[in-house]
Design a protein around this motif. Sequence first.
Motif, short mmCIF file in Angstrom:
data_model
loop_
_atom_site.label_atom_id
_atom_site.label_comp_id
_atom_site.label_asym_id
_atom_site.label_seq_id
_atom_site.Cartn_x
_atom_site.Cartn_y
_atom_site.Cartn_z
N ARG A 189 4.72 21.84 -36.79
CA ARG A 189 3.26 21.46 -36.77
C ARG A 189 3.16 20.14 -36.94
O ARG A 189 2.26 19.68 -36.37
N ASP A 241 -1.76 24.19 -30.86
CA ASP A 241 -1.35 25.39 -31.38
C ASP A 241 -0.35 25.97 -30.22
O ASP A 241 0.65 26.77 -30.52
N ILE A 263 -0.75 29.17 -37.64
CA ILE A 263 -1.23 29.87 -36.61
C ILE A 263 -1.50 31.36 -37.27
O ILE A 263 -0.31 32.07 -37.23
#
Length: 658
Positions: free
Chosen positions: A365, A372, A429
Amino acid sequence: MAERPSPPLDAGSRAWSLAASAVCLVPLLLQLPGRAGIGIGTLALLVAAVSWRFRVPGWLRLLLALALIGLVLSTSRFAFGRDTGCAMLAAMLALKPVELFTLRDGRSLLGFALFAPFATFLLDQGPLSLLLGLGGAALVLAALLRLAELESASPAATAPGPWRRLATVARLMAVGLPLALAAFWLFPRIGTPLWGVPERAVARPGLSDTMTPGEWIDLLGDDSPALRVQFLGAAPPREQMYWRGPVLVHYDGRSWTRADWLDGLPPAEATHGTPVWEYEVEAEPTDRRHVVALELPLAAPEGVRMAHDYSMSAERPLSSLRRWRMRSAPPRTLEPELAPMHRGLALRLPEGFNPRAVALARQWRQEAGADDAAIVRRMLEWIRGEFVYTLATPLAGRHAVDEFLFEQQQGYCEHYSSAFVVMMRAAGIPARVVTGYVGGYYNRFGDYWVVRRMDAHAWAEVWLAGRGWVRVDPTAAVAPERIYDTVDDLPQGGFDSLVRMRPVTDFGDWMRRGWNDFVLGFDAARQQRLLQPLGIDRLSPSQLIVLFSALGGAALAWMLWLVARGERERDPVLRAWRRLGTRYARLGLGREPHEPAGRWVSRVLAARPGATRLAALSARFERWRYAAGGGDAGSARALARELLAHRPDRMQAPEKSR
């Protein structure tokens, strides 16, 4: 008054009784769990062989009965239901031949054996079970005829061979067929059974509300059909056949489960693309309520409820064959606006599990920023480059995802989907696991697709801004050359054999589908529409009762006429004797219905002293009819010919009284 002892069985009657009971037992054994069926069948053969020559003592019978009860209970894990009751019935029938010595024992065994094919229909209602059950019932009736012949001690009755005996049974069954068909088609049906049949103790394979590593092994090894799907138009490519089932969102570190409260919410907002596929789904019985549909269904069929996540469930367990007409289309967007409560549910991870996976996902991340889709691609590339597919996986420990990702790097769809969703959630996510089936096998005989239970599959859905939920199948990312346990890995000779047998198996499945449609799928709704081709849209229960009463009454009258006619004319000697009486009746000397043969002949001789030939024929008829050992089949045929050939002398007719 002392009871008359039952006569002993001869070898032929014992053989008929054992054969009939064995054929009745076979369809029931085929429906029992493998170990129980093999154990009971083996014991039945041993009991029949030993009891043929020896009388088994009472203490040994007791030990055998206790052993069988223990086998049945241990196989069913001490769960009581249809399986356990049917297995217990089979075990007792296997032990029953130890008492087969007299005529009464034979009738007791045959009467008990008839319960076995009927019990089979509690477990399976397929055509094979029906054919085997009918064969067993026919043999039981033929064996009962043999016992009746033994009891009558009539040589003429014992003369017919086994094929004549079976032909007699076939005629009797044919006589009752019209009434059986009238009852099947016209007797009013209701939506649920009149009796409460307990659920089977051994659950039928099916999709579940949970997914735990190792739980699907039995399901993935079952090649029996789960669905049969016929498209009413073009079919989608096989790789796009994702049959959506339960959606799993809760994760406790080991198992995934559904969020039941989502069932009460309306389906999420979705826009569908093209093309639109219209198809009919025929679902095999299972102990679950889950209804699967091609992604993404446009609406739920009648009697089915669609949840917020587009999973569907029936109002009652699918314990019988069900059929639905559906329409589906690929989604363009699915829930593009994710509510905070739903987002939190799709991001939740338990504390203290899989620390290495969580740390790696958070690192990704930081490196990907707000992209994403880049994290999704990175995970798929990792799987594609370093992982393999196999069903041979060790039992997972506490940190199942860490073990899969960093140590084993091999597994099947449960492992891939679970690890993928955990990584996505750890990276921020929203993600969830979707279970169902994937693919299918095309049956060219019936122009439909067969989805087997071994096609059960689990994939992932991730939520991406602007698109909503997007399907991602991490298992499909595994390189084909690294996939184990596929057909290509079979020995070439075995694979060629499977290919050669495929037309046979396809034809057999097509026949089974026809049976499902013609017999098992004939429910109350189809019965009410039975006369639509004649312009009658719907038959009410009262109309069905009237129609059934009329046709059933006609069938009964026809049965009675055939039976009465057969009773009059079945035996050639009796038929010839009655015709002889008819000839003398034309001369005023007919035999009265209540008059014995000897008294009738005395009356004829008093009027016609020269009728000595009739007296000789009458004496032979009495010996054939009433005396034990009255003659063989050849003498019976000769007697019948002479009775037919005899004619009274008209010149000696008596004078009629004035």
